[in-house]
Design a protein around this motif. Structure first.
Motif, PDB file in Angstrom:
ATOM      1  N   UNK A  56       0.704  -1.045  -0.321  1.00  0.00           N
ATOM      2  CA  UNK A  56      -0.074   0.404  -0.033  1.00  0.00           C
ATOM      3  C   UNK A  56       0.740   1.480   0.286  1.00  0.00           C
ATOM      4  N   UNK A  57       1.914   1.328  -0.072  1.00  0.00           N
ATOM      5  CA  UNK A  57       3.059   1.883   0.151  1.00  0.00           C
ATOM      6  C   UNK A  57       2.293   3.297  -1.334  1.00  0.00           C
ATOM      7  N   UNK A  58       2.463   4.383  -1.092  1.00  0.00           N
ATOM      8  CA  UNK A  58       2.373   4.807  -2.610  1.00  0.00           C
ATOM      9  C   UNK A  58       3.262   6.041  -2.560  1.00  0.00           C
ATOM     10  N   UNK A  59       3.666   5.543  -3.851  1.00  0.00           N
ATOM     11  CA  UNK A  59       4.641   7.522  -4.479  1.00  0.00           C
ATOM     12  C   UNK A  59       3.316   7.913  -5.739  1.00  0.00           C
ATOM     13  N   UNK A  60       3.364   9.742  -5.482  1.00  0.00           N
ATOM     14  CA  UNK A  60       2.618   9.643  -6.018  1.00  0.00           C
ATOM     15  C   UNK A  60       3.078  11.748  -6.497  1.00  0.00           C
ATOM     16  N   UNK A  61       2.670  11.866  -8.003  1.00  0.00           N
ATOM     17  CA  UNK A  61       3.729  12.842  -8.424  1.00  0.00           C
ATOM     18  C   UNK A  61       2.962  14.404  -7.765  1.00  0.00           C
ATOM     19  N   UNK A 101      10.916  -0.230  -2.533  1.00  0.00           N
ATOM     20  CA  UNK A 101       9.964   0.072  -3.100  1.00  0.00           C
ATOM     21  C   UNK A 101       7.619   0.299  -2.767  1.00  0.00           C
ATOM     22  N   UNK A 102       6.955   0.998  -4.206  1.00  0.00           N
ATOM     23  CA  UNK A 102       6.055   1.930  -4.194  1.00  0.00           C
ATOM     24  C   UNK A 102       5.007   1.550  -5.388  1.00  0.00           C
ATOM     25  N   UNK A 103       3.947   1.592  -4.281  1.00  0.00           N
ATOM     26  CA  UNK A 103       2.831   1.317  -5.866  1.00  0.00           C
ATOM     27  C   UNK A 103       3.181   3.087  -6.084  1.00  0.00           C
ATOM     28  N   UNK A 104       2.709   3.168  -8.023  1.00  0.00           N
ATOM     29  CA  UNK A 104       2.262   4.309  -8.491  1.00  0.00           C
ATOM     30  C   UNK A 104       1.434   4.018  -9.487  1.00  0.00           C
ATOM     31  N   UNK A 105       0.883   5.238  -9.711  1.00  0.00           N
ATOM     32  CA  UNK A 105      -0.217   5.543 -11.008  1.00  0.00           C
ATOM     33  C   UNK A 105       0.201   4.691 -12.398  1.00  0.00           C
ATOM     34  N   UNK A 106       1.866   4.530 -12.528  1.00  0.00           N
ATOM     35  CA  UNK A 106       2.744   3.679 -13.308  1.00  0.00           C
ATOM     36  C   UNK A 106       2.734   2.038 -13.222  1.00  0.00           C
ATOM     37  N   UNK A 107       2.427   1.868 -11.878  1.00  0.00           N
ATOM     38  CA  UNK A 107       2.762   0.211 -11.167  1.00  0.00           C
ATOM     39  C   UNK A 107       3.645   0.661  -9.690  1.00  0.00           C
ATOM     40  N   UNK A 108       4.832  -0.473  -9.758  1.00  0.00           N
ATOM     41  CA  UNK A 108       5.736  -0.602  -8.928  1.00  0.00           C
ATOM     42  C   UNK A 108       6.457   0.403  -9.037  1.00  0.00           C
ATOM     43  N   UNK A 109       7.065   1.109  -8.590  1.00  0.00           N
ATOM     44  CA  UNK A 109       8.367   1.812  -8.870  1.00  0.00           C
ATOM     45  C   UNK A 109       9.294   1.119  -7.584  1.00  0.00           C
ATOM     46  N   UNK A 110      10.451   1.452  -8.433  1.00  0.00           N
ATOM     47  CA  UNK A 110      11.246   1.725  -6.997  1.00  0.00           C
ATOM     48  C   UNK A 110      12.808   2.863  -6.764  1.00  0.00           C
TER      49      UNK A 110
END
Length: 400
Positions: free
Chosen positions: A160-165, A191-200
């Motif tokens: 559920x960790x999320x990275x937003x722009x 590692x986090x969820x983003x609007x574009x999938x999982x990113x590091x």
């Protein structure tokens, strides 16, 4: 140059490795043996005399990090940027020797090299590599790898960790748990969820909003550090993202590096437990004769030695495949599942040879067995690796 060892060499090796029934060292090159012996000497001189105290105090000995760096153990399988550029087999041999000292020591090398450094080396930008890898190889910066969450362990897709722009920046929010080294690290790969999938993301741990709290009162891996990370509006520049990691393939590629090392490391712990049991059985008298003189004790010792030899052969085969570029992910699961499972049983059996004395830190088997409960769980539980292999055998996924 001939790689064959003389009979004198083999006899000397047997004296050092009493579990070796198959002349295992004859399968190794002089360079591999030399590397193995350097790490073994380090463990014998620096780890074993102190590990009982470190374990009892629940303290990771950060003071040994510079020496491990001098030995080239940090990111040793990576090339360039100050890394040793060792082979997969060399890395495996080093992992076995380190875990013969303690799982916590091998875990440090794994988190630093196979996870944090590997993530940057595999998926990072050139700027990220130049900034972090030389310092991490030299032990001047410590890294951690934030994937697991309180409710997302075996299923990282549920993170559920999320990275937003936010303009050009990223803002991270979430919680990670069971993250090795986090409170002493200078950099975290998160590692986090983003609007574009999982990113590091490469996150300097001094960034406002990043907090790491050690998990205490552990019954396992006491000479090691695991933490819970809190990420509260952690603002990062746009170039903090790992450019070449998209989706879960990114973290999984790093996990496979760590899992490979575990296949070797666990056998090092098993061998050390066996050696304590063997030595004790020759000295401890019961009913007027050494324990080693009883058939039931010999059966235990033989069964332990057989599994250690098979485990090392499996690990070596995986290492040769990896060096040839032919190692498949399911084969890593074979090594992780089998060798963890067998190592725990060996350590428990070795404890029985020691009787009541085996519950003290004077002897290694129960400490190793307790540590291996953690090793058996992290980088994929028995159940996860069983399902990976089940899918390979049947062609049917059974994870959900």
């Amino acid at each position: 140059m001939s790689l064959a060892l003389s009979s004198a060499d083999l006899e000397a090796a047997a004296a050092v490795d009493p579990s070796d029934l198959i002349s295992f060292d004859s399968l190794l090159s002089p360079e591999e043996l030399a590397l193995r012996d350097r790490v073994r000497t380090f463990v014998r001189e620096e780890i074993k005399p102190n590990i009982a105290q470190w374990y009892d105090e629940a303290r990771f000995p950060i003071e040994i990090v510079p020496e491990m760096a001098k030995l080239g153990l940090l990111g040793m399988h990576l090339k360039g940027y100050g890394c040793a550029g060792g082979t997969a087999v060399e890395y495996g041999l080093a992992a076995a020797e380190l875990e013969a000292g303690d799982s916590g020591i091998r875990t440090f090398v794994s988190v630093q090299g196979s996870l944090a450094m590997s993530a940057i080396a595999k998926h990072g930008s050139e700027e990220q590599k130049q900034e972090w890898l030389p310092r991490m190889a030299a032990g001047e910066a410590i890294g951690c790898f934030g994937l697991t969450e309180p409710t997302a362990g075996s299923d990282p897709s549920a993170m559920t960790t999320f990275a937003r722009r936010d303009g050009r920046d990223w803002i991270l929010n979430g919680t990670k748990r069971w993250i090795g080294l986090a409170n002493i690290a200078q950099v975290a790969v998160i590692w986090a969820q983003t609007d574009d999938g999982v990113r590091g993301f490469v996150v300097p741990t001094g960034t406002p909003g990043f907090t790491a709290i050690p998990i205490e009162q552990k019954l396992s891996m006491r000479a090691s550090i695991q933490c819970e990370i809190s990420l509260e509006n952690v603002r990062l520049p746009g170039d903090a993202v790992l450019p070449d990691a998209k989706g879960l393939k990114g973290p999984f590629s790093c996990l496979n590096e760590a899992r490979y090392g575990i296949a070797w490391g666990t056998m090092g712990a098993a061998r050390d437990a066996f050696e304590d049991a063997l030595a004790y059985s020759k000295e401890r008298l019961q009913f007027g004769r050494p324990l080693a003189g009883y058939q039931l004790t010999q059966q235990k010792l033989v069964n332990m030695a057989l599994e250690i030899n098979k485990g090392f052969l499996l690990a070596l085969h995986l290492g040769r495949l990896k060096d040839a570029g032919k190692l498949q992910p399911h084969q890593i699961s074979v090594g992780k599942l089998n060798n963890c499972r067998e190592a725990i049983e060996i350590c428990r059996e070795a404890r029985t040879v020691l009787g009541g004395n085996g519950i003290t830190l004077e002897y290694s088997p129960l400490r190793h067995a307790n540590n291996l409960e953690s090793v058996r769980t992290y980088e994929g539980t028995d159940e996860v690796h069983t399902l990976i292999l089940g899918q390979k055998l049947t062609g049917v996924g059974a994870f959900r």
